[in-house]
Design a protein around this motif. Structure first.
Motif, PDB file in Angstrom:
ATOM      1  N   ARG A 118      -5.795   7.574  -0.919  1.00  0.00           N
ATOM      2  CA  ARG A 118      -5.506   6.134  -0.932  1.00  0.00           C
ATOM      3  C   ARG A 118      -6.248   5.351  -0.101  1.00  0.00           C
ATOM      4  O   ARG A 118      -6.351   4.173  -0.283  1.00  0.00           O
ATOM      5  CB  ARG A 118      -3.719   5.991  -0.642  1.00  0.00           C
ATOM      6  CG  ARG A 118      -3.439   6.035   0.709  1.00  0.00           C
ATOM      7  CD  ARG A 118      -2.038   5.461   0.740  1.00  0.00           C
ATOM      8  NE  ARG A 118      -1.475   6.052   2.018  1.00  0.00           N
ATOM      9  CZ  ARG A 118      -0.210   5.693   2.518  1.00  0.00           C
ATOM     10  NH1 ARG A 118       0.193   4.580   1.741  1.00  0.00           N
ATOM     11  NH2 ARG A 118       0.427   6.172   3.376  1.00  0.00           N
ATOM     12  N   ASN A 132       0.773  -1.346  -0.098  1.00  0.00           N
ATOM     13  CA  ASN A 132       0.014  -0.094  -0.020  1.00  0.00           C
ATOM     14  C   ASN A 132       1.028   1.241   0.101  1.00  0.00           C
ATOM     15  O   ASN A 132       0.318   2.347   0.064  1.00  0.00           O
ATOM     16  CB  ASN A 132      -0.852  -0.037   1.337  1.00  0.00           C
ATOM     17  CG  ASN A 132      -2.107  -0.589   1.004  1.00  0.00           C
ATOM     18  OD1 ASN A 132      -2.630  -0.741  -0.244  1.00  0.00           O
ATOM     19  ND2 ASN A 132      -2.854  -1.128   2.045  1.00  0.00           N
ATOM     20  N   ILE A 185      -0.756  14.387   3.990  1.00  0.00           N
ATOM     21  CA  ILE A 185      -2.308  14.528   4.102  1.00  0.00           C
ATOM     22  C   ILE A 185      -3.353  14.034   3.219  1.00  0.00           C
ATOM     23  O   ILE A 185      -3.960  13.003   3.045  1.00  0.00           O
ATOM     24  CB  ILE A 185      -2.755  15.517   5.119  1.00  0.00           C
ATOM     25  CG1 ILE A 185      -2.183  15.409   6.251  1.00  0.00           C
ATOM     26  CG2 ILE A 185      -4.266  15.380   5.184  1.00  0.00           C
ATOM     27  CD1 ILE A 185      -2.324  16.895   7.178  1.00  0.00           C
ATOM     28  N   GLU A 234      -4.512   2.548   9.015  1.00  0.00           N
ATOM     29  CA  GLU A 234      -3.822   1.650   8.120  1.00  0.00           C
ATOM     30  C   GLU A 234      -4.120   0.257   8.726  1.00  0.00           C
ATOM     31  O   GLU A 234      -4.285  -0.876   7.702  1.00  0.00           O
ATOM     32  CB  GLU A 234      -2.274   1.832   8.518  1.00  0.00           C
ATOM     33  CG  GLU A 234      -1.358   0.710   7.522  1.00  0.00           C
ATOM     34  CD  GLU A 234       0.105   1.225   7.420  1.00  0.00           C
ATOM     35  OE1 GLU A 234       0.643   1.413   8.674  1.00  0.00           O
ATOM     36  OE2 GLU A 234       0.669   1.109   6.524  1.00  0.00           O
ATOM     37  N   LEU A 241     -12.221  10.930   9.327  1.00  0.00           N
ATOM     38  CA  LEU A 241     -11.353  11.482   8.485  1.00  0.00           C
ATOM     39  C   LEU A 241      -9.967  11.844   9.160  1.00  0.00           C
ATOM     40  O   LEU A 241      -8.828  11.699   8.540  1.00  0.00           O
ATOM     41  CB  LEU A 241     -11.850  12.929   7.731  1.00  0.00           C
ATOM     42  CG  LEU A 241     -11.902  13.342   6.561  1.00  0.00           C
ATOM     43  CD1 LEU A 241     -11.947  12.357   5.477  1.00  0.00           C
ATOM     44  CD2 LEU A 241     -12.585  14.618   6.269  1.00  0.00           C
ATOM     45  N   GLU A 253      -7.422  -0.738   6.996  1.00  0.00           N
ATOM     46  CA  GLU A 253      -7.091  -0.997   5.616  1.00  0.00           C
ATOM     47  C   GLU A 253      -6.693  -2.337   5.196  1.00  0.00           C
ATOM     48  O   GLU A 253      -6.959  -3.073   4.446  1.00  0.00           O
ATOM     49  CB  GLU A 253      -6.101   0.105   5.029  1.00  0.00           C
ATOM     50  CG  GLU A 253      -5.759   0.073   3.565  1.00  0.00           C
ATOM     51  CD  GLU A 253      -6.820   0.626   2.636  1.00  0.00           C
ATOM     52  OE1 GLU A 253      -7.718   1.528   3.376  1.00  0.00           O
ATOM     53  OE2 GLU A 253      -6.565   0.874   1.632  1.00  0.00           O
ATOM     54  N   ARG A 272     -11.429   6.850  -2.125  1.00  0.00           N
ATOM     55  CA  ARG A 272     -12.394   5.733  -2.657  1.00  0.00           C
ATOM     56  C   ARG A 272     -13.751   6.498  -2.866  1.00  0.00           C
ATOM     57  O   ARG A 272     -14.310   6.256  -3.883  1.00  0.00           O
ATOM     58  CB  ARG A 272     -12.369   4.554  -2.251  1.00  0.00           C
ATOM     59  CG  ARG A 272     -10.837   3.795  -2.437  1.00  0.00           C
ATOM     60  CD  ARG A 272     -11.028   2.318  -2.477  1.00  0.00           C
ATOM     61  NE  ARG A 272     -10.813   2.023  -0.851  1.00  0.00           N
ATOM     62  CZ  ARG A 272      -9.935   1.701  -0.169  1.00  0.00           C
ATOM     63  NH1 ARG A 272      -8.722   1.555  -0.754  1.00  0.00           N
ATOM     64  NH2 ARG A 272     -10.079   1.389   1.093  1.00  0.00           N
ATOM     65  N   ASN A 303      -2.565  10.405   1.977  1.00  0.00           N
ATOM     66  CA  ASN A 303      -3.334   9.481   2.941  1.00  0.00           C
ATOM     67  C   ASN A 303      -4.592   9.583   2.708  1.00  0.00           C
ATOM     68  O   ASN A 303      -5.285   8.266   2.766  1.00  0.00           O
ATOM     69  CB  ASN A 303      -2.980  10.047   4.353  1.00  0.00           C
ATOM     70  CG  ASN A 303      -1.577   9.417   4.752  1.00  0.00           C
ATOM     71  OD1 ASN A 303      -0.833   8.779   3.959  1.00  0.00           O
ATOM     72  ND2 ASN A 303      -1.060  10.072   5.879  1.00  0.00           N
ATOM     73  N   LEU A 304      -5.312  10.647   2.533  1.00  0.00           N
ATOM     74  CA  LEU A 304      -6.673  10.530   2.386  1.00  0.00           C
ATOM     75  C   LEU A 304      -7.241   9.950   1.137  1.00  0.00           C
ATOM     76  O   LEU A 304      -8.306   9.316   0.920  1.00  0.00           O
ATOM     77  CB  LEU A 304      -7.460  12.074   2.506  1.00  0.00           C
ATOM     78  CG  LEU A 304      -7.477  12.787   3.820  1.00  0.00           C
ATOM     79  CD1 LEU A 304      -7.773  14.030   3.669  1.00  0.00           C
ATOM     80  CD2 LEU A 304      -8.407  11.830   4.794  1.00  0.00           C
ATOM     81  N   GLN A 352      -7.514   9.122   9.100  1.00  0.00           N
ATOM     82  CA  GLN A 352      -7.278   8.624   7.447  1.00  0.00           C
ATOM     83  C   GLN A 352      -6.271   9.633   7.439  1.00  0.00           C
ATOM     84  O   GLN A 352      -5.320   9.025   6.629  1.00  0.00           O
ATOM     85  CB  GLN A 352      -8.285   8.610   6.751  1.00  0.00           C
ATOM     86  CG  GLN A 352      -9.189   7.200   7.038  1.00  0.00           C
ATOM     87  CD  GLN A 352     -10.342   7.463   5.909  1.00  0.00           C
ATOM     88  OE1 GLN A 352     -10.197   7.495   4.583  1.00  0.00           O
ATOM     89  NE2 GLN A 352     -11.612   7.370   6.252  1.00  0.00           N
ATOM     90  N   ALA A 353      -6.244  10.831   7.758  1.00  0.00           N
ATOM     91  CA  ALA A 353      -5.259  11.835   7.161  1.00  0.00           C
ATOM     92  C   ALA A 353      -3.886  11.532   7.874  1.00  0.00           C
ATOM     93  O   ALA A 353      -2.786  11.424   7.438  1.00  0.00           O
ATOM     94  CB  ALA A 353      -5.695  13.335   7.759  1.00  0.00           C
ATOM     95  N   LEU A 354      -4.103  10.797   9.043  1.00  0.00           N
ATOM     96  CA  LEU A 354      -2.725  10.528   9.724  1.00  0.00           C
ATOM     97  C   LEU A 354      -2.113   9.155   9.194  1.00  0.00           C
ATOM     98  O   LEU A 354      -1.177   8.709   9.166  1.00  0.00           O
ATOM     99  CB  LEU A 354      -2.942  10.299  11.279  1.00  0.00           C
ATOM    100  CG  LEU A 354      -3.232  11.810  11.893  1.00  0.00           C
ATOM    101  CD1 LEU A 354      -3.473  11.312  13.577  1.00  0.00           C
ATOM    102  CD2 LEU A 354      -2.116  12.590  11.717  1.00  0.00           C
ATOM    103  N   TRP A 355      -3.169   8.432   8.640  1.00  0.00           N
ATOM    104  CA  TRP A 355      -2.757   7.080   8.157  1.00  0.00           C
ATOM    105  C   TRP A 355      -2.103   5.911   9.227  1.00  0.00           C
ATOM    106  O   TRP A 355      -2.853   4.999   9.311  1.00  0.00           O
ATOM    107  CB  TRP A 355      -2.040   7.192   6.919  1.00  0.00           C
ATOM    108  CG  TRP A 355      -1.936   5.895   5.967  1.00  0.00           C
ATOM    109  CD1 TRP A 355      -0.799   4.970   6.024  1.00  0.00           C
ATOM    110  CD2 TRP A 355      -2.988   5.426   5.202  1.00  0.00           C
ATOM    111  NE1 TRP A 355      -1.119   3.927   5.082  1.00  0.00           N
ATOM    112  CE2 TRP A 355      -2.584   4.309   4.916  1.00  0.00           C
ATOM    113  CE3 TRP A 355      -4.429   5.812   5.006  1.00  0.00           C
ATOM    114  CZ2 TRP A 355      -3.311   3.368   3.974  1.00  0.00           C
ATOM    115  CZ3 TRP A 355      -5.067   4.768   3.961  1.00  0.00           C
ATOM    116  CH2 TRP A 355      -4.708   3.713   3.921  1.00  0.00           C
TER     117      TRP A 355
END
Lengths: 358, 273
Positions: A205, A17, A199, B140, B129, B143, A210, A202-203, B132-135
């Motif tokens: 992917r 990923n 950022i 992760e 959100l 995901e 999506r 990250n958003l 997700q921004a930090l991932w």
């Protein structure tokens, strides 16, 4: 030759990923980061910072923001200039009202305020699409510029109607105002640009991206598999507004220092950023950088070549510059309608096999 | 009303069919003066393959659109899992666990196969959100977890080799399969298939039939499908609803339907004298 994925097996989904799955890409990215943070600041002078680096970095943030809205979520917006103005004026009011708080937070909060305003103007997107939405966002552009021109509170009733960035420091070093060293402004913007790019990546992917792309590609199907169109579109407006607001705040406080709204954030600005996104490549973070670089650097380069190199008169060079940039845009769009990012992608595909034909 | 307690039956090939999971009660759907569906009732039982057939314009797709919340019937009630369903937006229906495919493929052309199938996991992926921004961390982990589930389905439908290919580059048959994968990724309690075999050649139809049976067998997914190929319908389904001009003219096992005079008339025509 070195640009290979053969033998580079991914054994976990985390590896698969990552942003740069190919080793060479990854190292190139680190090299660019190190150079940007540790090498370039020592080589800078006023001219390079103000003509090249600051506009490039700041427009990159704006382009990333607009790309999320237009390229990823498919909602065309012509209000970027207006939203940048919101960021700029929010930043100005915050800088003046709370001088003891670091400008770093002022910029971020300005982004947040712009996000809210952007969501507000994004509400019509639930009912109208495509060109009609673009026209609706034009209303935002004109309304916001009018607002900042007419309502004195926004520019603290200054006689000129301009806003001026007072001097603010980060870690004791001035980043705004007239006295700041060029490298401090550069580093300040660079931090924001890198953070925004990460950022955004990250958003886009993850699930948020999506959902946006699902809405862009086929909104009815997206809704039937469970995407809430209201939420998806408004988060795109919010995230886009956040980035555009940050870029507006930096554009005013760090880059220009003094701003007259109609001049700095007019409809031209909206188009400029939209062109960056289209030329760079819709739906690509790299494309946002490429587009910003193209439209910021090319005029500077041309000016240097024509005036500095060939010794032509400045006014002639300025006119020629418009013509050359304009025709290059057309050539590029005919040659590769998906923008510079697509050219880059094709080049990478070829590099993977080079020097073998298959 | 709750028929869930009702008898669990076992089919000839050993699959369990449970109680009623969805019931349509006296559904009437009008578009202006046109009556698309007229007073139709039928039920779908857990674990079965339920077919809806009928000549062109019979109202089959409209029926599917009523189930997935795209159309709202003027009269009648939809009962789902023993509860009357209030009028809902399509995405809310999807969140309840009803997934579907489309007659004309409705994939997201700009995304890769993997992203398309991952989009089907919307119901399971809940991080906000900011995370997700930090991932790193929650986003992760989620995901990866969902990727593993999606890979199982990709494996199951034999589309591993194209997982990173943009959907726009795929041929028709594969697109249909990717769409099925996307619907399956949601782990739906009811899977609606709108003409899964339209426009396919015999081999592709055989493949698709095999996948439908396997899905039903392996995951126990309840399937409601619309199909024109009679051979396929009669082979696959446990029970069949037959519609004609918006009305229900038959309902029962394939054998019962085959010998129903009204159905034969609708398909072969009757002499008007």
């Amino acid at each position: 030759m070195f640009y290979r994925e053969a033998g580079d097996f991914k054994t976990s989904y985390v590896d698969d990923n990552q942003t740069f799955p190919i080793k060479f890409d990854r190292y190139r990215y680190y090299v660019v980061l190190v150079a940007a943070f540790a090498v370039i600041p020592f080589l800078l002078n006023d001219y390079w910072v103000n003509a090249v680096f600051l506009p490039f970095l700041i427009y990159s943030i704006a382009a990333i923001g607009l790309n999320i809205l237009v390229g990823y979520c498919g909602q065309v917006s012509l209000g970027t200039g207006g939203f940048m103005a919101v960021g700029a004026y929010a930043c100005y009011k915050l800088m003046v009202a709370f001088p003891e708080i670091s400008i770093f937070f002022h910029v971020i909060i300005s982004g947040g305020i712009t996000a809210l305003v952007c969501v507000l103007f994004g509400l019509p997107s639930l009912r109208i699409k495509g060109f009609y939405l673009a026209v609706a966002t034009l209303a935002a552009q004109f309304f916001l510029v009018w607002l900042f021109n007419r309502v004195g509170w926004f520019y603290n009733y200054s006689a000129s109607g301009q806003i001026n960035a007072p001097e603010r420091t980060v870690f004791g070093i001035a980043v705004t105002g007239a006295q700041n060293p060029p490298w401090s402004a550069y580093l300040f913007c660079l931090v924001f640009t890198v953070a925004c790019a990460i950022i955004a990546r990250n958003l886009t992917r993850g699930m948020a991206g999506r959902k946006w792309m699902a809405i862009r590609d086929m909104d009815i199907a997206a809704e039937i598999i469970g995407v809430n169109p209201l939420k998806a579109k408004l988060t795109a407006f919010a995230v886009s507004g956040f980035f555009v607001g940050i870029s507006g705040a930096l554009f005013f406080s760090v880059y220009l220092g003094a701003v007259e709204v109609g001049e700095a954030f007019g409809i031209n600005k909206s188009f400029l950023v939209l062109f960056m996104v289209i030329i760079g490549g819709l739906g690509s973070i790299f494309g946002s950088f490429a587009g910003a670089a193209f439209l910021v650097l090319l005029p500077v380069l041309l000016k240097n070549v024509l005036v500095g190199g060939l010794g032509w008169p400045t006014d002639l060079a300025a006119h020629l510059e418009f013509m050359i940039v304009g025709s290059l845009i057309i050539v590029f769009l005919i040659a590769e309608p998906h923008g510079l990012a697509q050219l880059w992608r094709v080049a990478k595909e070829k590099l993977r096999l080079w020097p073998f034909p298959h | 009303m709750n028929d869930m307690s009702a008898e669990t039956t076992v089919t000839a090939d050993g699959r369990k069919i449970g109680g009623v999971v969805m019931e349509m009660k006296n559904i009437t759907l009008r578009f202006g003066g046109v009556v698309a569906i007229k007073d139709i009732s039928f039920d779908i039982r857990e674990g079965e393959i339920r077919a809806i057939i009928g000549p062109n314009g019979a109202g089959k797709s409209s029926m599917l659109n009523v189930i997935s919340g795209f159309y709202h019937p003027q009269e009648g009630e939809v009962w789902y899992k023993g509860q009357k369903r209030p009028p809902m937006k399509p995405y809310q229906v999807a969140q309840q666990g009803i997934a579907r495919t489309f007659q004309n493929i409705a994939l997201f052309e700009g995304m890769s196969v993997l992203d398309n199938v991952m989009t089907g996991r919307i119901r399971q992926m809940k991080t906000g959100l900011l995370a997700q921004a930090l991932w790193k961390g929650r986003a992760e982990a989620e995901e990866v977890e969902n990727r593993a589930a999606v890979e199982k389905i990709i494996d199951f439908l034999e589309i591993q080799h194209i997982r990173k290919t943009p959907v726009s580059r795929l041929p028709y048959g594969l697109k249909k399969r990717v769409e099925l994968a996307r619907a399956l990724a949601a782990e739906p309690s009811i899977l609606l298939l709108d003409e899964p075999m339209a426009g396919m050649n015999v081999e592709e139809k055989e493949d698709m039939s095999r996948f439908i049976l396997d899905v039903n067998d392996e995951f126990g997914t309840t399937i409601a499908l619309i199909e024109h190929d009679m051979g396929v319908v009669m082979d696959l389904s446990d029970r069949v609803v037959v519609m004609d001009y918006g009305k229900k003219i038959g309902d029962g096992t394939p054998d019962e339907v085959r010998s129903n005079q009204a159905v034969i008339d609708a398909y072969l025509g009757v002499a008007h004298d």
